[in-house]
Design an enzyme around this catalytic site. Structure first.
Site, PDB file in Angstrom:
ATOM      1  N   LYS A 157      -3.090  68.151 -49.499  1.00  0.00           N
ATOM      2  CA  LYS A 157      -4.411  67.591 -49.777  1.00  0.00           C
ATOM      3  C   LYS A 157      -5.486  68.160 -48.860  1.00  0.00           C
ATOM      4  O   LYS A 157      -5.224  68.425 -47.694  1.00  0.00           O
ATOM      5  CB  LYS A 157      -4.394  66.076 -49.535  1.00  0.00           C
ATOM      6  CG  LYS A 157      -3.858  65.246 -50.664  1.00  0.00           C
ATOM      7  CD  LYS A 157      -3.879  63.799 -50.242  1.00  0.00           C
ATOM      8  CE  LYS A 157      -4.146  62.876 -51.410  1.00  0.00           C
ATOM      9  NZ  LYS A 157      -4.157  61.475 -50.971  1.00  0.00           N
ATOM     10  N   LYS A 200       3.516  62.256 -48.369  1.00  0.00           N
ATOM     11  CA  LYS A 200       4.636  62.029 -49.286  1.00  0.00           C
ATOM     12  C   LYS A 200       4.042  61.779 -50.660  1.00  0.00           C
ATOM     13  O   LYS A 200       3.005  61.161 -50.814  1.00  0.00           O
ATOM     14  CB  LYS A 200       5.444  60.813 -48.816  1.00  0.00           C
ATOM     15  CG  LYS A 200       6.454  60.316 -49.839  1.00  0.00           C
ATOM     16  CD  LYS A 200       7.799  59.983 -49.189  1.00  0.00           C
ATOM     17  CE  LYS A 200       8.887  59.805 -50.254  1.00  0.00           C
ATOM     18  NZ  LYS A 200       9.330  61.089 -50.811  1.00  0.00           N
ATOM     19  N   HIS A 207      -2.508  52.909 -58.969  1.00  0.00           N
ATOM     20  CA  HIS A 207      -3.719  52.923 -58.139  1.00  0.00           C
ATOM     21  C   HIS A 207      -4.248  51.484 -58.110  1.00  0.00           C
ATOM     22  O   HIS A 207      -4.720  50.971 -59.113  1.00  0.00           O
ATOM     23  CB  HIS A 207      -4.755  53.880 -58.742  1.00  0.00           C
ATOM     24  CG  HIS A 207      -6.071  53.866 -58.025  1.00  0.00           C
ATOM     25  ND1 HIS A 207      -6.562  54.964 -57.355  1.00  0.00           N
ATOM     26  CD2 HIS A 207      -6.995  52.888 -57.861  1.00  0.00           C
ATOM     27  CE1 HIS A 207      -7.730  54.653 -56.827  1.00  0.00           C
ATOM     28  NE2 HIS A 207      -8.016  53.395 -57.117  1.00  0.00           N
ATOM     29  N   ASN A 290     -13.806  53.631 -50.113  1.00  0.00           N
ATOM     30  CA  ASN A 290     -15.068  54.066 -50.723  1.00  0.00           C
ATOM     31  C   ASN A 290     -16.172  53.192 -50.172  1.00  0.00           C
ATOM     32  O   ASN A 290     -16.182  51.981 -50.369  1.00  0.00           O
ATOM     33  CB  ASN A 290     -15.014  53.948 -52.240  1.00  0.00           C
ATOM     34  CG  ASN A 290     -14.152  55.028 -52.844  1.00  0.00           C
ATOM     35  OD1 ASN A 290     -14.197  56.175 -52.404  1.00  0.00           O
ATOM     36  ND2 ASN A 290     -13.342  54.666 -53.818  1.00  0.00           N
ATOM     37  N   ARG A 292     -19.141  52.282 -50.769  1.00  0.00           N
ATOM     38  CA  ARG A 292     -20.243  52.074 -51.720  1.00  0.00           C
ATOM     39  C   ARG A 292     -19.784  51.113 -52.811  1.00  0.00           C
ATOM     40  O   ARG A 292     -18.617  50.729 -52.831  1.00  0.00           O
ATOM     41  CB  ARG A 292     -20.624  53.396 -52.375  1.00  0.00           C
ATOM     42  CG  ARG A 292     -19.412  54.063 -53.001  1.00  0.00           C
ATOM     43  CD  ARG A 292     -19.765  55.260 -53.847  1.00  0.00           C
ATOM     44  NE  ARG A 292     -18.598  56.101 -54.073  1.00  0.00           N
ATOM     45  CZ  ARG A 292     -17.663  55.885 -54.986  1.00  0.00           C
ATOM     46  NH1 ARG A 292     -17.747  54.821 -55.769  1.00  0.00           N
ATOM     47  NH2 ARG A 292     -16.643  56.694 -55.124  1.00  0.00           N
ATOM     48  N   ARG A 340     -14.287  53.057 -69.842  1.00  0.00           N
ATOM     49  CA  ARG A 340     -15.414  53.977 -69.670  1.00  0.00           C
ATOM     50  C   ARG A 340     -15.482  54.890 -70.877  1.00  0.00           C
ATOM     51  O   ARG A 340     -14.504  55.557 -71.218  1.00  0.00           O
ATOM     52  CB  ARG A 340     -15.206  54.843 -68.439  1.00  0.00           C
ATOM     53  CG  ARG A 340     -15.171  54.061 -67.153  1.00  0.00           C
ATOM     54  CD  ARG A 340     -15.285  55.035 -66.007  1.00  0.00           C
ATOM     55  NE  ARG A 340     -14.893  54.405 -64.752  1.00  0.00           N
ATOM     56  CZ  ARG A 340     -15.025  55.006 -63.569  1.00  0.00           C
ATOM     57  NH1 ARG A 340     -15.514  56.236 -63.509  1.00  0.00           N
ATOM     58  NH2 ARG A 340     -14.673  54.390 -62.471  1.00  0.00           N
TER      59      ARG A 340
END
Lengths: 392, 808
Positions: A157, A200, A207, A290, A292, A340
């Site tokens: 990442k 990992k 999520h 996040n 926000r 969405r």
């Protein structure tokens, strides 16, 4: 309370903020790029000012233009919405230097959570479970060694990455070897930061994220968790709260963990702590924060019967009741889901679709259903830059 | 992101169900969205059970019921039958398949509803990829067709597998249009009741336009059918290059408008189809009539000019000396005489006429026309062979009935306008608001009766057109009802109707008008008396001292709206309340092929605002704001059209730049206009005329004198005998240059040359733009090379296959 609040954003979130500002009797000031002159967010605001022609860089991201506008128009506070300048610490500093309240967290909090390795370090210190992983890696051989220790599959990442860019699943040493240069290059190109690390990788991951609201003085409350596992290419498609199929103990642990993390930095205003949850074990690991409001805040509002934007504005104005008081009335009720709608063709690799909207019909707003639009109307062009340009 | 849809319910199960319903009730068209994709995810067990993982959708396959347009073809549009009905009075044409017989047979082959939407292909077909299994049928003109490389036959159902690509080539052989039917029909939201594309109006079908690469069409899942059906060869459209079109004589013929010799000529001529033909109309080339009149009187200088009336679809419209057969996208109102109208049973043939084909008109009786129409419907339903024939009849008169002054207060004439329309005319051939009132009164009366079989009522200046279905309401019954209506209406004393005074801006002598005049001079007629300045022409023909005097009159007048849809989409035809504001002109002859939307012009004694871009004949004075709002309801537009019958228009002056801004704002409801509610009383109007009698007479006489002087000048200069140049077959010696010719794919007129001799071009570069069939068609270089010679210049005509230039 503020007299005039500028909304440094466009589309659905701008109209959403306008709604609350007008409810509170605050003058809602919109800004727009010329291409958005006829947008709903411009029409609904009490005042609207042009940022001129050009790209997002020239308009919604143009801090100088925004600052001079705010000063000229006597703006008390600015709400950044999501995307654009919402997580830009320099913008917050610029606002505060001019005596304009920024409705959101502090620049330091943005910095801390903005880079994944500092966020991980903080999480570790606070006792938040982390996926087994590494610090920033300097070279490939260190990466291969670390991956061996963690056990494949692993995720390589970028520390500054987002929106799925700068991430690569590596099933074995071979694929890690191949991915190393690519991820670093993409990361350098897209985020001007080529720092990478390894985590990992969980094959059957969900999520789950926790909505948090902090008073900036060390106290925070949570407003349940959202399940945003339905994603295509790291773009959330469906979001719901409460998360289904989750033991109550796990639910509680998620919220306690999120609250502890945010209280540790005396988090100010609305934020979200994201976790990966292993479907098979219900073990969860810290993903990121996040700093926000998020696109999916609406489902939390429905279930808790609160107006998060109002909380944000009131807190920034020093006008919010204590969180203890607010927490007493926080009772979740029912189940909310959000879909969405994107202008894209799912049959052609989700390529953006632009053109004239010849027919637009949304289900009527009822007590149980509401469609919040970006101002899509029959006869409007759907602009290609709209889709889907907001990072989650 | 277009929108987010949020639902909140007591339980997750209920929330999922509500979200699915909400998404089902959401419609976004014109672009693709992930709406159906999200609905499909909601149906996935893994989602329903709350076990969704972040990787799940990566391996999730989604096969929508869609068609990807890989190449659009020359002109591919979505159409349905019978198209848009009920809006002729406000200038919306029916559209629908040009060759409706072929189209309907395609639906019939698949067991579709007659109203299912399909595709119309012109000249070159599209390439289409199907993302789900379905059945299709090809009908109409023969077009090379392959499905994943396998050749396909027309007139039979074909099973298509997901992922297969249908590739259509050129029309080979006779005819101009082919059709594709898809099981269950092409899905899109109807506009004003129909899915048919009206490209000029930019609505209907997909995006209100012809298909292009990247478009996505939607269809529905349908059950397999095992029943095989076949179309008898005798029912299939018989295509050729020489045609007989069966017509009904009228509505306007000899001896009033044409001479008997003209009519004899009309029916014995082999008319040639002009390259500039399209869905609006088929232009014909042939001899010029000698005409029974020297001019059109108040309606214009040319003897083809009459006071505007509603046209019948399929009517043969003499726009000046050049006839045009009105197609399904043609205008509803106009001021040209029409001596014959193609019968319903033969209307399909119009869609297959190709540039260069020849045709004859054959008059038949109304009874035969009705029988043929009924039989055609029956044969399509039963897939049986048609048996009926119709004998040519001698022409007598197009007038079916008359009422004299003693019966109706004014003479009333009932004319056959083909087999599907009656034209009711009042009084003499003059512009008289009192006659217009009579038409209005009959319209209101008929609207009240709600007669079965009456389809549309469209008023003209001194007429009312009745579109009816003779299979439901016989012609004779209708004529009887109409006669009794007049006797009843006779009893009304004063007529007073609601009227509004509508103030709108006008950009005088606007740039868009200049552009249209230049285009006309280049591709239609160089030296017309109204070129290069229409305003100077208006000044001269009305005997005014200066163009300022023309301007003063225009801005002083109040224009009473007598018709809507002249030309198209709610465009008003109006006349000044005060006869002293009446400017008279002649219309363009031949007509313009291009006019900017909302240009304001004067033709005959009328003022009109062009509803949309298109052909036209009125002399320009300027341009105004929109008369039609395609998609939005605003304060001024509670319907798509702005004006109503008997509104009074007042203009105020704005600059070209101001108008540009107004035009951007108006449709969004951001430019308010002033509308005053009032009434219009016939008695008051009469009183006004009486009080100003002397002054009106003086003005009118001076104007008439100038008009006749202009006419005399045309006689002397020979301009009155202007004839269109038809040199389709004329060869040009430059074709002999040695090299690779760049050939024109169709017959047309060179609109723009993009290269000069000596230039080097790359393969695929656009070297010229052709104007043909009202479309701009690009000609590309077949190979890389140097331009040796340009063999056709801008403004010149070219045949299909003829070289435009030669490459080395």
């Amino acid at each position: 309370m503020f007299n005039k609040v500028l909304i440094a954003n466009r589309g659905a979130i701008a109209t959403r903020i306008t709604r609350t500002l007008q409810k509170l009797g605050i003058t809602a000031v919109a800004v727009y790029a010329e291409a958005d002159r006829d947008s709903l967010h411009v029409m609904q605001a009490d005042e609207a000012h042009s940022l001129g022609e050009g790209s997002a860089q020239d308009t919604y991201l143009n801090q100088d233009a925004l600052f001079s506008l705010m000063e000229a128009r006597g703006i008390d506070a600015v709400h950044p919405g999501y995307g654009f300048l919402s997580e830009n610490p320099d913008f917050v500093k610029g606002c505060e230097a001019r005596g304009i309240a920024f409705i959101g967290p502090t620049p330091e909090q943005m910095n801390t959570f903005g880079l994944k390795h500092t966020a991980r370090a903080l999480a570790e210190k606070t006792g938040v479970p982390l996926l087994p992983g590494t610090d920033l890696l300097d070279d490939k051989s260190a990466a291969l060694k670390a991956a061996e220790k963690i056990g494949y599959p692993v995720m390589l990442k970028s520390t500054a990455g987002g929106g799925g860019i700068g991430m690569q699943i590596c099933d074995d040493a071979d694929s890690l070897d191949k991915a190393w240069d690519t991820v670093r290059r993409l990361s350098a190109n897209n985020f001007s930061n080529d720092g990478v690390f390894i985590e990992k990788y969980i094959a059957r991951a969900r999520h789950i994220e926790v909505q948090v609201f902090g008073d900036g003085k060390g106290k925070a409350v949570t407003l349940g968790e959202r399940d945003c596992s339905a994603q295509r290419r790291h773009q959330k498609v469906l979001e719901e709260t409460p998360a289904p199929n989750l033991p109550d103990a796990v639910r509680a642990a998620l919220q306690d963990t999120a609250r502890a993390l945010m209280e540790a930095v005396q988090y100010r205003n609305a934020g979200t702590v994201e976790f990966i949850l292993d479907q098979d074990t219900n073990a969860f690991y810290f993903l990121e924060v996040n700093t926000r409001l998020q696109v999916e805040h609406g489902v939390t509002e429905q279930v808790y019967g609160v107006d998060l934007v109002e909380w944000m504005v009131r807190l920034a104005a020093g006008d919010l009741p204590s969180l203890e008081t607010l927490a007493r009335n926080l009772t979740p009720c029912g189940h909310a889901i959000q879909a969405r709608l994107y202008a894209e063709d799912p049959n052609k690799d989700f390529q953006p679709s632009a053109g004239l909207l010849t027919s637009v019909h949304f289900p009527g707003t009822t007590a149980r259903c509401c469609a919040s639009t970006t101002g899509s109307k029959r006869g409007s062009p759907s602009l290609p830059c709209l889709t889907p340009c907001w990072p989650r | 992101m277009l929108a987010k849809v949020i639902v909140h319910e007591a339980s997750r199960e209920a929330a999922l169900a509500t979200l699915d319903t909400a998404l089902a009730n959401t419609g976004i068209e014109g672009i693709e969205t992930n709406r159906e994709y999200v609905r499909t995810i909601l149906q996935e067990p893994v989602f329903a059970q709350g076990q969704m993982t972040t990787r799940y959708l990566n391996g999730f396959t989604y096969q929508p019921f869609t068609i990807d347009v890989l190449a659009g073809g020359t002109m591919t549009t979505v159409q349905d039958y019978p198209g848009r009905s009920g809006y002729w009075p406000v200038g919306v044409p029916p559209s629908g398949p040009f060759d409706n017989l072929s189209f309907r047979l395609g639906n019939r082959l698949l067991g579709n509803d007659d109203s299912a939407a399909g595709l119309e292909f012109t000249l070159n077909g599209p390439t289409l990829k199907f993302n789900q299994a379905t059945r299709i049928a090809l009908t109409g003109a023969h077009m090379q067709a392959t499905l994943d490389g396998q050749a396909l036959d027309s007139y039979q159902p074909i099973a298509v597998q997901p992922g297969q690509t249908l590739k259509l080539g050129k029309v080979s052989g006779h005819g101009a249009r082919a059709y594709l039917a898809v099981a269950g029909g092409i899905q899109c939201t109807p506009y004003l009741g129909s899915r048919s594309t009206f490209t000029l109006g930019q609505f209907g079908g997909h995006g209100g336009r012809a298909l292009r690469t990247g478009d996505v069409l939607h269809f529905v899942e349908t059950a397999e059918t095992s029943a095989t059906v076949t179309v008898p060869d005798t029912l299939k459209p018989a295509l050729g290059s020489t045609w007989t079109l069966r017509v009904i004589y009228g509505p306007h013929g000899a001896p009033d408008f044409f001479t008997d010799d003209d009519m004899a000529m009309f029916f014995s001529t082999d008319w040639q189809v002009h390259y500039n033909s399209s869905r609006t109309g088929i232009r014909l080339v042939g001899p010029r009539p000698s005409w029974a009149r020297s001019d059109g009187g108040e309606a214009g200088m040319h003897p083809s000019n009459i006071h505007d009336n509603a046209y019948a679809v399929g009517t043969v419209d003499f726009t000046g000396d050049m006839p045009v057969i009105l197609g399904p996208d043609g205008p509803s109102l106009g001021g040209f005489v029409c001596p014959a109208t193609v019968i319903l049973a033969d209307r399909w043939k119009l869609g297959q006429l190709k540039a260069g084909d020849t045709l004859r008109f054959e008059p038949v009786s109304l009874d035969d026309a009705d029988a043929l129409a009924a039989e055609q419907d029956a044969c399509i339903t039963a897939l049986s062979s048609p048996k009926k024939t119709a004998n040519a009849v001698a022409i007598t008169t197009p007038i079916l009935n008359t009422l004299d002054k003693s019966e109706a207060g004014v003479e009333v004439v009932y004319r056959a306008a083909g087999d599907r329309y009656l034209l009711v005319e009042y009084g003499p051939l003059v512009l008289d608001l009192r006659l217009r009132f009579r038409a209005h009164a009959l319209m209101l009366w008929l609207e009240e009766q709600q007669l079965d079989g009456v389809i549309e009522l469209t008023p003209g200046i001194r007429s009312l057109q009745i579109h009816f279905d003779p299979q439901v309401l016989t012609r004779q019954t209708l004529l009887d009802i109409l006669a009794s209506a007049e006797r009843e209406l006779q009893k009304q004393e004063d007529l007073e109707v609601p009227s509004r005074i509508v103030h709108i801006p006008l950009s005088w002598d606007d740039e868009a008008c200049h552009q249209a005049i230049e285009k006309y001079m280049q591709s239609v007629r160089k030296d017309a008396p109204w070129c290069p300045s229409n305003l100077e022409f208006i000044r001269r023909i009305n005997g005014l001292d200066s163009i300022d005097a023309v301007k003063h009159i225009l801005f002083s007048g109040r224009y009473v709206v007598m018709g809507l849809g002249d030309v198209y989409l709610g465009a008003p035809v109006a006349t000044p309340y005060d006869p002293r504001h009446r400017l008279v002109t002649t219309k363009y002859n031949p007509a313009r092929t291009w006019t900017a939307e909302n240009s304001v012009g004067i033709g005959g004694a009328y003022l009109c605002v062009y509803g949309m871009e298109g052909p036209g004949g009125y002399q320009f004075v300027g341009r105004t704001l929109q008369m039609w709002n395609r998609y939005r309801q605003t304060g001024a537009f509670d319907k798509p059209w702005l004006l109503r019958f008997f509104d009074q228009i007042c203009f105020y002056e704005v600059s070209h730049e101001e108008l540009q801004q107004i035009r951007r704002d108006f449709l969004k409801g951001q430019y308010p206009i002033t509308v005053e509610e009032t009434t219009f009383s016939l008695n008051e109007y009469q009183q006004f005329l009486d009080e100003n009698q002397q002054d009106i007479t003086r003005f009118t006489e001076a104007r008439n004198q100038a008009f006749h002087e202009e006419l005399q000048r045309w006689v002397e200069s020979g301009q009155i005998n202007f004839q269109s140049q038809q040199d389709l077959n004329e060869e040009n010696g430059a074709d002999e240059v040695d090299g690779t010719p760049v050939e024109s794919p169709v017959a047309g007129n060179i609109w723009k040359l993009k290269v000069a001799e000596g230039d080097t071009v790359q393969e695929g570069d656009v070297v010229a733009v052709l104007e043909s069939m009202k479309m701009e068609i690009e000609i590309t270089a077949p190979e890389t090379g140097k331009v040796l010679a340009i063999t056709r210049q801008e403004g010149q005509q070219v045949n299909a296959g003829q070289a435009v230039m030669v490459l080395d």
